[in-house]
Design a protein around this motif. Structure first.
Motif, PDB file in Angstrom:
ATOM      1  N   PHE B 147       0.838  -1.203   0.000  1.00  0.00           N
ATOM      2  CA  PHE B 147       0.000   0.000   0.000  1.00  0.00           C
ATOM      3  C   PHE B 147       0.875   1.257   0.000  1.00  0.00           C
ATOM      4  O   PHE B 147       0.581   2.227  -0.680  1.00  0.00           O
ATOM      5  N   ALA B 148       1.946   1.225   0.789  1.00  0.00           N
ATOM      6  CA  ALA B 148       2.825   2.392   0.855  1.00  0.00           C
ATOM      7  C   ALA B 148       3.481   2.649  -0.496  1.00  0.00           C
ATOM      8  O   ALA B 148       3.709   3.803  -0.874  1.00  0.00           O
ATOM      9  N   SER B 149       3.787   1.574  -1.239  1.00  0.00           N
ATOM     10  CA  SER B 149       4.389   1.762  -2.554  1.00  0.00           C
ATOM     11  C   SER B 149       3.430   2.489  -3.482  1.00  0.00           C
ATOM     12  O   SER B 149       3.834   3.379  -4.240  1.00  0.00           O
ATOM     13  N   VAL B 150       2.167   2.113  -3.419  1.00  0.00           N
ATOM     14  CA  VAL B 150       1.172   2.797  -4.239  1.00  0.00           C
ATOM     15  C   VAL B 150       1.059   4.247  -3.766  1.00  0.00           C
ATOM     16  O   VAL B 150       0.944   5.174  -4.570  1.00  0.00           O
ATOM     17  N   GLY B 151       1.162   4.436  -2.447  1.00  0.00           N
ATOM     18  CA  GLY B 151       1.099   5.785  -1.889  1.00  0.00           C
ATOM     19  C   GLY B 151       2.192   6.688  -2.422  1.00  0.00           C
ATOM     20  O   GLY B 151       1.953   7.839  -2.765  1.00  0.00           O
ATOM     21  N   VAL B 184     -14.298  24.155 -19.040  1.00  0.00           N
ATOM     22  CA  VAL B 184     -14.416  24.183 -17.575  1.00  0.00           C
ATOM     23  C   VAL B 184     -15.865  23.927 -17.164  1.00  0.00           C
ATOM     24  O   VAL B 184     -16.784  24.524 -17.730  1.00  0.00           O
ATOM     25  N   GLY B 185     -16.046  23.021 -16.230  1.00  0.00           N
ATOM     26  CA  GLY B 185     -17.407  22.720 -15.801  1.00  0.00           C
ATOM     27  C   GLY B 185     -17.388  21.809 -14.586  1.00  0.00           C
ATOM     28  O   GLY B 185     -16.323  21.294 -14.203  1.00  0.00           O
ATOM     29  N   PRO B 186     -18.546  21.604 -13.977  1.00  0.00           N
ATOM     30  CA  PRO B 186     -18.592  20.797 -12.731  1.00  0.00           C
ATOM     31  C   PRO B 186     -18.213  19.337 -12.959  1.00  0.00           C
ATOM     32  O   PRO B 186     -17.817  18.655 -12.020  1.00  0.00           O
ATOM     33  N   ILE B 187     -18.295  18.872 -14.212  1.00  0.00           N
ATOM     34  CA  ILE B 187     -17.971  17.471 -14.485  1.00  0.00           C
ATOM     35  C   ILE B 187     -16.520  17.167 -14.107  1.00  0.00           C
ATOM     36  O   ILE B 187     -16.149  16.034 -13.830  1.00  0.00           O
ATOM     37  N   MET B 188     -15.699  18.238 -14.078  1.00  0.00           N
ATOM     38  CA  MET B 188     -14.280  18.068 -13.744  1.00  0.00           C
ATOM     39  C   MET B 188     -14.077  17.421 -12.375  1.00  0.00           C
ATOM     40  O   MET B 188     -13.087  16.747 -12.148  1.00  0.00           O
ATOM     41  N   LEU B 189     -15.031  17.642 -11.478  1.00  0.00           N
ATOM     42  CA  LEU B 189     -14.884  17.069 -10.140  1.00  0.00           C
ATOM     43  C   LEU B 189     -14.891  15.545 -10.169  1.00  0.00           C
ATOM     44  O   LEU B 189     -14.437  14.895  -9.226  1.00  0.00           O
ATOM     45  N   MET B 190     -15.376  14.972 -11.250  1.00  0.00           N
ATOM     46  CA  MET B 190     -15.391  13.514 -11.365  1.00  0.00           C
ATOM     47  C   MET B 190     -13.975  12.934 -11.399  1.00  0.00           C
ATOM     48  O   MET B 190     -13.777  11.726 -11.243  1.00  0.00           O
ATOM     49  N   VAL B 191     -12.993  13.807 -11.640  1.00  0.00           N
ATOM     50  CA  VAL B 191     -11.598  13.358 -11.637  1.00  0.00           C
ATOM     51  C   VAL B 191     -11.264  12.619 -10.341  1.00  0.00           C
ATOM     52  O   VAL B 191     -10.586  11.595 -10.359  1.00  0.00           O
ATOM     53  N   PHE B 192     -11.791  13.111  -9.232  1.00  0.00           N
ATOM     54  CA  PHE B 192     -11.382  12.532  -7.937  1.00  0.00           C
ATOM     55  C   PHE B 192     -11.943  11.132  -7.703  1.00  0.00           C
ATOM     56  O   PHE B 192     -11.194  10.232  -7.346  1.00  0.00           O
ATOM     57  N   PRO B 193     -13.258  10.926  -7.923  1.00  0.00           N
ATOM     58  CA  PRO B 193     -13.708   9.527  -7.794  1.00  0.00           C
ATOM     59  C   PRO B 193     -13.004   8.590  -8.769  1.00  0.00           C
ATOM     60  O   PRO B 193     -12.716   7.435  -8.424  1.00  0.00           O
ATOM     61  N   ILE B 194     -12.685   9.074  -9.963  1.00  0.00           N
ATOM     62  CA  ILE B 194     -12.009   8.204 -10.935  1.00  0.00           C
ATOM     63  C   ILE B 194     -10.591   7.891 -10.458  1.00  0.00           C
ATOM     64  O   ILE B 194     -10.127   6.755 -10.553  1.00  0.00           O
ATOM     65  N   LEU B 195      -9.926   8.920  -9.914  1.00  0.00           N
ATOM     66  CA  LEU B 195      -8.595   8.676  -9.354  1.00  0.00           C
ATOM     67  C   LEU B 195      -8.684   7.659  -8.222  1.00  0.00           C
ATOM     68  O   LEU B 195      -7.862   6.745  -8.110  1.00  0.00           O
ATOM     69  N   PHE B 196      -9.712   7.803  -7.398  1.00  0.00           N
ATOM     70  CA  PHE B 196      -9.887   6.875  -6.287  1.00  0.00           C
ATOM     71  C   PHE B 196     -10.040   5.432  -6.795  1.00  0.00           C
ATOM     72  O   PHE B 196      -9.441   4.507  -6.255  1.00  0.00           O
ATOM     73  N   LEU B 197     -10.815   5.271  -7.858  1.00  0.00           N
ATOM     74  CA  LEU B 197     -10.984   3.928  -8.425  1.00  0.00           C
ATOM     75  C   LEU B 197      -9.653   3.385  -8.935  1.00  0.00           C
ATOM     76  O   LEU B 197      -9.331   2.209  -8.764  1.00  0.00           O
ATOM     77  N   THR B 198      -8.856   4.264  -9.549  1.00  0.00           N
ATOM     78  CA  THR B 198      -7.547   3.826 -10.054  1.00  0.00           C
ATOM     79  C   THR B 198      -6.642   3.411  -8.896  1.00  0.00           C
ATOM     80  O   THR B 198      -5.908   2.427  -8.991  1.00  0.00           O
ATOM     81  N   ILE B 199      -6.716   4.164  -7.792  1.00  0.00           N
ATOM     82  CA  ILE B 199      -5.920   3.788  -6.612  1.00  0.00           C
ATOM     83  C   ILE B 199      -6.341   2.405  -6.125  1.00  0.00           C
ATOM     84  O   ILE B 199      -5.504   1.538  -5.865  1.00  0.00           O
ATOM     85  N   LEU B 200      -7.651   2.194  -6.051  1.00  0.00           N
ATOM     86  CA  LEU B 200      -8.142   0.886  -5.594  1.00  0.00           C
ATOM     87  C   LEU B 200      -7.624  -0.235  -6.485  1.00  0.00           C
ATOM     88  O   LEU B 200      -7.175  -1.271  -6.004  1.00  0.00           O
ATOM     89  N   LEU B 201      -7.654   0.004  -7.789  1.00  0.00           N
ATOM     90  CA  LEU B 201      -7.192  -1.034  -8.710  1.00  0.00           C
ATOM     91  C   LEU B 201      -5.695  -1.275  -8.533  1.00  0.00           C
ATOM     92  O   LEU B 201      -5.241  -2.420  -8.494  1.00  0.00           O
ATOM     93  N   ALA B 202      -4.935  -0.180  -8.386  1.00  0.00           N
ATOM     94  CA  ALA B 202      -3.489  -0.329  -8.193  1.00  0.00           C
ATOM     95  C   ALA B 202      -3.209  -1.094  -6.904  1.00  0.00           C
ATOM     96  O   ALA B 202      -2.300  -1.938  -6.855  1.00  0.00           O
ATOM     97  N   LEU B 203      -3.999  -0.823  -5.843  1.00  0.00           N
ATOM     98  CA  LEU B 203      -3.809  -1.539  -4.583  1.00  0.00           C
ATOM     99  C   LEU B 203      -4.099  -3.023  -4.774  1.00  0.00           C
ATOM    100  O   LEU B 203      -3.343  -3.887  -4.327  1.00  0.00           O
ATOM    101  N   GLY B 204      -5.193  -3.319  -5.446  1.00  0.00           N
ATOM    102  CA  GLY B 204      -5.581  -4.719  -5.638  1.00  0.00           C
ATOM    103  C   GLY B 204      -4.559  -5.468  -6.461  1.00  0.00           C
ATOM    104  O   GLY B 204      -4.077  -6.536  -6.064  1.00  0.00           O
TER     105      GLY B 204
END
Lengths: 427, 351
Positions: B147-151, B184-204
């Motif tokens: 996990f720390a390596s992914v961190g 520029v628009g509110p859809i940009m905030l979706m970057v964070f949940p998508i990043l979170f999903l990528t982190i989860l996949l990298a952890l797995g």
């Protein structure tokens, strides 16, 4: 009061001798082997049938049970391979038991190695935080004890220096200093005291004593019998994975030492279970300690002479062989080496299949009362390589005697005594 | 704040302990039993060791940049160089479809996420072998190590991400008839949940590789190869994977490509690569593409990267692909951690 540590029927089995397709040690399995095994398996099944899957089991621990109450310090004593380290590794959760279970109440800190996780590129300060958190301390705990740790290790000047520039002694001191400030309810400690210089060792022992007195529960594994008796009132003795004895550390230590063949002063060295080093071209078969009158003796008075008697058997011819007797104290600290080639021409030739006896007499042994161990080795005169080496082949005990003829004994905590002549002259 | 409360509670308990000299924190005990079979993450234990996770991550970051000449710029150089190469090969020479997004922006936005993922799983995969004393000499929850390596890879990501933001400012008013830059628009905030999903996949995936690496000594040779292969199976990094028919925003570019592909296929029409009852060569080509696309959808990184880029640039998200990737990410994370837990009891004995 419920025990802090409760160990019930812990057993640990390692599998050995199982060969994979490429004949590698099964511990280091290769993906390649797994694939090859899968391909070969049907063929092998046809060929060898029942012989398949024969796995040799080695029980490193079997059915060990004991309890430790709060504030107790328990020592774990035993020869190499008795299962001490395995037991500690199970209690620290590093490895899991095959059977049985253990309950530990409270936070557990383990100290199996000094400075685990130290990184050479990081500074002393950074490594203190890293190592502390690896050992289970919180950041605020480390912060509050930081100055004490640095002070204990004595590295104030180098705290911002990368650890790779530290001497090995400094690294060890820093590692121990962090561990010594672990403020946990249960501490599991392996033999980490045999590090550093004599002064630091004394400091470590002092700190250990303080920890044991402070009401924490301590489990201590050591070969250092003096430290065991000093720090732990109670001890358990392990032998080939079994719990042999659970008693006061005084009794356990004396049982342990006597099982090593100490007090009889002689030992048969043909036993195949004896761990030995060297090339094996010749072997010790027997060692016997005698007093100067020629009687076998495991106990000698202070200042008495000693006679080492060994029997050697050779498989191959060795020219110019010589024997060293290495005397160390019960802590394993080297006292002296009686060197077979330094003190006159004492070399001899070994002829295959022919036994020889080698005797060595010391007219006077200036050792203090205590238990001492004799390790023996044969070296080849040709390349000085060890041919056979038996660690702690035999022990002997020195008992107090009126060596100076004054009725006074030299004070304790010394290893040797020297006779002296004095003169006081007014000028 | 939560941390402080926890620590306060601990010190209070310790003081109470000292005062009463009674065994406190009976809940802090450890029960040791043989373990076998499948299990899942011990969340409570991981939470107790959160500071260790932080320190291990911090150590990895610190060491990586301590003695390197270029220091922190490493995190930027790698995706930037990839971007230059990709722009030349795919953007200028191959002219792959990009939904009208300028190629440097198109590839850089994908590459920083891919780079995080690739570095994360490669480091995590080797992490246990690299810190074997942490496995054999002390007990820490072993999951913290990969996990720390992914961190630490995530740290690199944020460095590169700040550079990307600068690049994006340059492209803000870039949209024209057939190109589209940053909207520029509110859809940009979706970057964070998508990043979170990528982190989860990298952890797995990272934990699974780490466990495999301990269990099989020759596995480490396959990791770089695996990462490389995975990159080529993630076409979303270097080209648009949208279906030509769904291409509403930029019909011109993709239509041309489709036409070019059509004529090319007509030449070798007698080559029956895929049985197509309609018999049309163009349909056959589309059939292959659909088939390839379906296969590549098994790879959750495609959907994640396409969605990350779309969200970052303020374009409409490919929701279907994202939904599919989310499912795969969750399965991957659970399976990776479970596999790790299954092998964990043996780590100290075989490492």
């Amino acid at each position: 009061m419920a025990p802090r540590i409760k160990v019930e029927n812990i057993s640990k089995c390692y599998r050995i001798g199982q060969k994979s397709a490429s004949g590698n040690d099964p511990r280091y399995r290769m993906l390649r082997d797994v694939l090859m095994d899968a391909i070969k398996a049907p063929i092998r099944n046809l060929r060898s049938g029942a012989a398949l899957g024969r796995v040799e089991e080695f029980w490193s621990l079997s059915d060990v049970s004991f309890e430790v109450n709060e504030g107790d310090a328990l020592a774990i004593v035993g020869a190499n391979g008795a299962g001490k380290s395995t037991l500690l590794k199970i209690l620290t959760q590093i490895t899991t038991p095959t059977k049985g279970h253990a309950d530990l109440k409270g936070r557990v800190g383990s100290l199996l190695e000094v400075g685990t996780g130290f990184h050479p590129e990081l500074t002393g300060r950074e490594n203190i935080f890293l190592n502390g958190s690896i050992l289970g301390m919180t950041r605020s705990e480390i912060k509050s004890q930081f100055d004490e740790i640095v002070d204990f290790a004595g590295i104030e000047k180098f705290i911002e220096t990368p650890v790779k520039r530290y001497s090995s002694g400094m690294k060890v001191r820093l590692g121990f200093a962090v561990a010594a400030h672990l403020d946990l309810e249960i501490l599991l400690i392996d033999e980490v005291l045999a590090v550093g210089d004599a002064e630091f060792q004394r400091k470590c022992l002092g700190k250990m004593d303080q920890v044991a007195q402070s009401g924490r529960t301590v489990l201590f594994v050591s070969h250092n019998m003096a430290a065991v008796e000093n720090l732990c009132p109670r001890a358990i003795l392990l032998d080939h994975g079994r719990l042999l004895m659970d008693s006061t550390s005084r009794d356990v230590v004396s049982t342990y030492l006597s099982r090593l063949g100490t007090t009889t002063g002689q030992r048969d060295l043909t036993d195949p279970t004896i761990a030995r080093g060297g090339t094996g071209k010749a072997k010790f078969e027997h060692i016997e300690l005698k007093n100067l009158a020629g009687a076998s003796a495991g106990k000698l008075g202070m200042g008495d002479g000693i006679h080492f008697h060994t029997v050697v058997n050779a498989d191959q011819e060795i020219r110019g062989a010589f024997i060293n007797f290495i005397i160390s104290d019960s802590r394993g600290d080297l006292i002296t080496i009686i060197h077979g080639s330094d003190q006159g021409d004492t070399t001899f030739d070994l002829v295959p299949g022919k036994r020889q006896t080698v005797d060595c007499r010391l007219p006077r042994l200036n050792l203090h009362p205590g238990i001492y161990a004799v390790s023996i080795e044969i070296r080849s005169g040709y390349n000085l390589k060890a041919v056979d080496h038996v660690e702690r082949a035999v022990d002997f005990e020195i008992i107090p005697a009126d060596v100076f003829g004054t009725g006074k004994h030299p004070k304790k905590a010394q290893k040797i005594f020297l006779e002296s002549e004095w003169s006081v002259t007014p000028v | 704040m939560g941390d402080m409360l926890m620590e306060d509670a601990e010190t209070n308990a310790a003081q109470a302990d000292a005062a009463l000299a009674k065994p406190p924190q009976a809940n802090r005990g450890t029960v040791i039993r043989p373990r076998s079979g499948w299990a899942f993450i011990n969340v409570g234990e991981l939470w107790r060791y959160r500071e260790l996770l932080f320190f291990l991550t911090w150590r990895d970051v610190k060491i990586r940049y301590k003695q390197s000449l270029l220091g922190i710029t490493w995190a930027v150089i790698q995706p930037t160089l990839y971007m230059v190469v990709f722009t030349i090969i795919f953007g200028k020479m191959a002219k792959v479809p990009t939904d009208g997004i300028p190629y440097p922006l198109f590839s850089f936005s994908a590459l920083i996420l891919w780079n995080f993922y690739a570095v994360g799983i490669a480091q995590a995969g080797n992490s246990l072998l690299m810190s074997s004393p942490l496995v054999t000499k002390v007990y820490v929850p072993r999951l913290t190590i990969p996990f720390a390596s992914v961190g630490s890879a995530l740290f690199d990501f944020f460095v590169a991400f700040s550079v990307l933001l600068l690049v994006m400012v340059f492209y803000i008013n870039f949209s024209s008839a057939d190109t589209s830059g940053v909207i520029v628009g509110p859809i940009m905030l979706m970057v964070f949940p998508i990043l979170f999903l990528t982190i989860l996949l990298a952890l797995g995936v990272g934990t699974m590789l780490a466990a495999l690496n301990v269990a099989y000594r020759d596995f480490k040779h396959t990791i770089p190869f695996l990462v490389q292969l995975w990159m080529f199976s993630t076409p979303a990094i270097y080209m648009s994977v949208n279906e030509p028919s769904a291409e509403a925003s930029t019909p011109s570019v993709t239509q041309q490509d489709a036409n070019a592909a059509k004529t090319e296929t007509e030449v070798k029409a007698e080559n029956p690569v895929v049985q197509n009852e309609a018999g049309g060569a163009a349909d056959a080509e589309l059939g292959i593409w659909a088939y390839v696309k379906k296969t590549l959808q098994l790879n959750p990184m495609n959907g994640l990267i396409a969605s990350f880029r779309a969200a970052l640039l303020g374009h409409p998200l490919p929701w279907k692909e994202l939904g599919y990737s989310t499912l795969m990410v969750i399965l991957g994370f659970i399976f990776g951690c479970m596999y790790f837990y299954r092998l964990e009891p043996k780590f100290a004995d075989i490492i």
